[in-house]
Design a protein around this motif. Sequence first.
Motif, mmCIF file in Angstrom:
data_model
loop_
_atom_site.group_PDB
_atom_site.id
_atom_site.type_symbol
_atom_site.label_atom_id
_atom_site.label_comp_id
_atom_site.label_asym_id
_atom_site.label_seq_id
_atom_site.Cartn_x
_atom_site.Cartn_y
_atom_site.Cartn_z
ATOM 1 N N HIS A 295 1.101 -1.243 -0.090
ATOM 2 C CA HIS A 295 -0.073 0.229 -0.102
ATOM 3 C C HIS A 295 1.029 1.215 0.173
ATOM 4 N N ILE A 296 0.720 2.428 -0.568
ATOM 5 C CA ILE A 296 1.228 3.103 -0.888
ATOM 6 C C ILE A 296 0.357 4.773 -0.789
ATOM 7 N N ARG A 297 0.315 5.083 0.298
ATOM 8 C CA ARG A 297 -1.006 6.349 1.452
ATOM 9 C C ARG A 297 0.325 7.547 1.111
ATOM 10 N N LYS A 298 -0.708 9.086 0.092
ATOM 11 C CA LYS A 298 -0.084 9.764 -0.250
ATOM 12 C C LYS A 298 -1.149 10.870 1.227
ATOM 13 N N VAL A 299 -0.296 11.644 2.102
ATOM 14 C CA VAL A 299 -1.328 11.835 2.992
ATOM 15 C C VAL A 299 -1.306 13.551 2.493
ATOM 16 N N ARG A 300 -2.244 14.692 2.791
ATOM 17 C CA ARG A 300 -2.124 15.863 2.467
ATOM 18 C C ARG A 300 -2.417 17.058 3.656
ATOM 19 N N GLU A 301 -1.915 17.887 4.217
ATOM 20 C CA GLU A 301 -2.363 18.400 5.479
ATOM 21 C C GLU A 301 -4.163 18.763 5.497
ATOM 22 N N ASP A 302 -4.431 19.108 4.711
ATOM 23 C CA ASP A 302 -6.115 18.844 5.557
ATOM 24 C C ASP A 302 -6.959 17.619 5.680
ATOM 25 N N GLU A 303 -5.848 16.313 5.592
ATOM 26 C CA GLU A 303 -6.457 15.380 5.587
ATOM 27 C C GLU A 303 -6.217 14.442 7.703
ATOM 28 N N HIS A 304 -6.760 13.582 7.634
ATOM 29 C CA HIS A 304 -6.569 12.759 9.397
ATOM 30 C C HIS A 304 -5.417 11.666 9.447
ATOM 31 N N GLY A 305 -5.103 11.827 7.890
ATOM 32 C CA GLY A 305 -3.679 10.767 7.607
ATOM 33 C C GLY A 305 -3.878 9.767 8.097
ATOM 34 N N GLU B 100 -3.876 3.260 5.198
ATOM 35 C CA GLU B 100 -4.722 2.752 4.381
ATOM 36 C C GLU B 100 -5.691 1.195 4.552
ATOM 37 N N ALA B 101 -4.254 0.565 4.775
ATOM 38 C CA ALA B 101 -4.536 -0.958 5.643
ATOM 39 C C ALA B 101 -4.449 -1.361 7.102
ATOM 40 N N LEU B 102 -2.636 -0.795 6.882
ATOM 41 C CA LEU B 102 -2.166 -1.447 8.125
ATOM 42 C C LEU B 102 -2.482 -0.154 9.835
ATOM 43 N N PRO B 103 -3.359 -0.367 10.060
ATOM 44 C CA PRO B 103 -3.476 0.161 11.892
ATOM 45 C C PRO B 103 -2.119 0.592 12.457
ATOM 46 N N VAL B 104 -1.356 1.759 12.398
ATOM 47 C CA VAL B 104 -0.523 2.041 12.894
ATOM 48 C C VAL B 104 -0.311 3.765 12.328
ATOM 49 N N VAL B 105 0.074 3.993 12.915
ATOM 50 C CA VAL B 105 -0.081 5.625 13.184
ATOM 51 C C VAL B 105 1.626 6.632 14.056
ATOM 52 N N ALA B 106 2.229 6.667 13.576
ATOM 53 C CA ALA B 106 3.564 7.395 14.317
ATOM 54 C C ALA B 106 3.300 8.612 14.459
ATOM 55 N N ALA B 107 3.751 8.937 15.476
ATOM 56 C CA ALA B 107 3.170 10.123 16.327
ATOM 57 C C ALA B 107 4.823 10.857 16.732
ATOM 58 N N SER B 108 5.155 12.401 16.959
ATOM 59 C CA SER B 108 5.709 12.114 18.306
ATOM 60 C C SER B 108 5.404 14.049 18.245
ATOM 61 N N ILE B 109 5.775 14.734 19.721
ATOM 62 C CA ILE B 109 5.586 15.746 20.209
ATOM 63 C C ILE B 109 6.226 16.627 19.261
ATOM 64 N N GLN B 110 5.393 18.241 18.956
ATOM 65 C CA GLN B 110 6.241 18.986 18.312
ATOM 66 C C GLN B 110 5.427 20.400 19.029
ATOM 67 N N ASN B 111 6.171 20.963 19.850
ATOM 68 C CA ASN B 111 5.466 22.436 19.888
ATOM 69 C C ASN B 111 4.298 21.622 21.095
ATOM 70 N N ASN B 112 4.876 20.935 21.728
ATOM 71 C CA ASN B 112 4.246 20.439 23.277
ATOM 72 C C ASN B 112 2.839 20.024 22.637
ATOM 73 N N GLN B 113 2.400 19.665 21.485
ATOM 74 C CA GLN B 113 1.405 18.934 20.660
ATOM 75 C C GLN B 113 1.919 17.253 19.763
ATOM 76 N N VAL B 114 0.916 16.750 19.715
ATOM 77 C CA VAL B 114 0.894 15.276 18.825
ATOM 78 C C VAL B 114 0.938 16.241 17.653
ATOM 79 N N ALA B 115 1.849 15.352 16.821
ATOM 80 C CA ALA B 115 1.882 15.359 15.149
ATOM 81 C C ALA B 115 1.621 13.849 14.697
ATOM 82 N N LEU B 116 1.364 13.823 13.568
ATOM 83 C CA LEU B 116 1.102 13.075 13.373
ATOM 84 C C LEU B 116 2.445 12.703 11.971
ATOM 85 N N ASN B 117 3.042 11.419 11.795
ATOM 86 C CA ASN B 117 4.699 11.767 11.569
ATOM 87 C C ASN B 117 4.007 11.714 9.346
ATOM 88 N N ASP B 118 4.733 12.164 9.243
ATOM 89 C CA ASP B 118 3.838 12.279 7.537
ATOM 90 C C ASP B 118 4.372 11.117 6.676
#
Length: 143
Positions: A48-58, A61-79
Amino acid sequence: MQIELRVCQHCLDGDHGNEKRTEVMHDMVNCAEKIKEHKDVIDLDAVHIRKVREDEHGKPEALPVVAASIQNNQVALNDLQLVTEGQDGNMLIYIDPQDVLTVLAGNLDEISKAVTEDVTIDLSSTGAQMVSEADLGARGPDN
């Protein structure tokens, strides 16, 4: 077994002004597309190849894993992330660009050993350098 590559569409399009990142993103997508063409050779059920845009939830596509990091004291999804799911259901997630590209290039290397056609991807100079400098643990116990 399956893999899912998630990339930022804006980076891929060059909208963020980082030419080297854009080149590497293209390298990753090109590798993933070539792997998808030959997935049966290395016993993958899906690529699967998932191309994510800033205006999406990100969402994945198929595998239920989303990486995140802390940026400016907020959780941000890795792009950028590569998720691999093995036969046992265990998932590995790669978020470092060098690791992502090295894993994809390694899959292509395995495919090239099993097919007669050329599956080589012409990597950008940045991508080729990243893969060549990857620490694959092959140096042995003395280093």
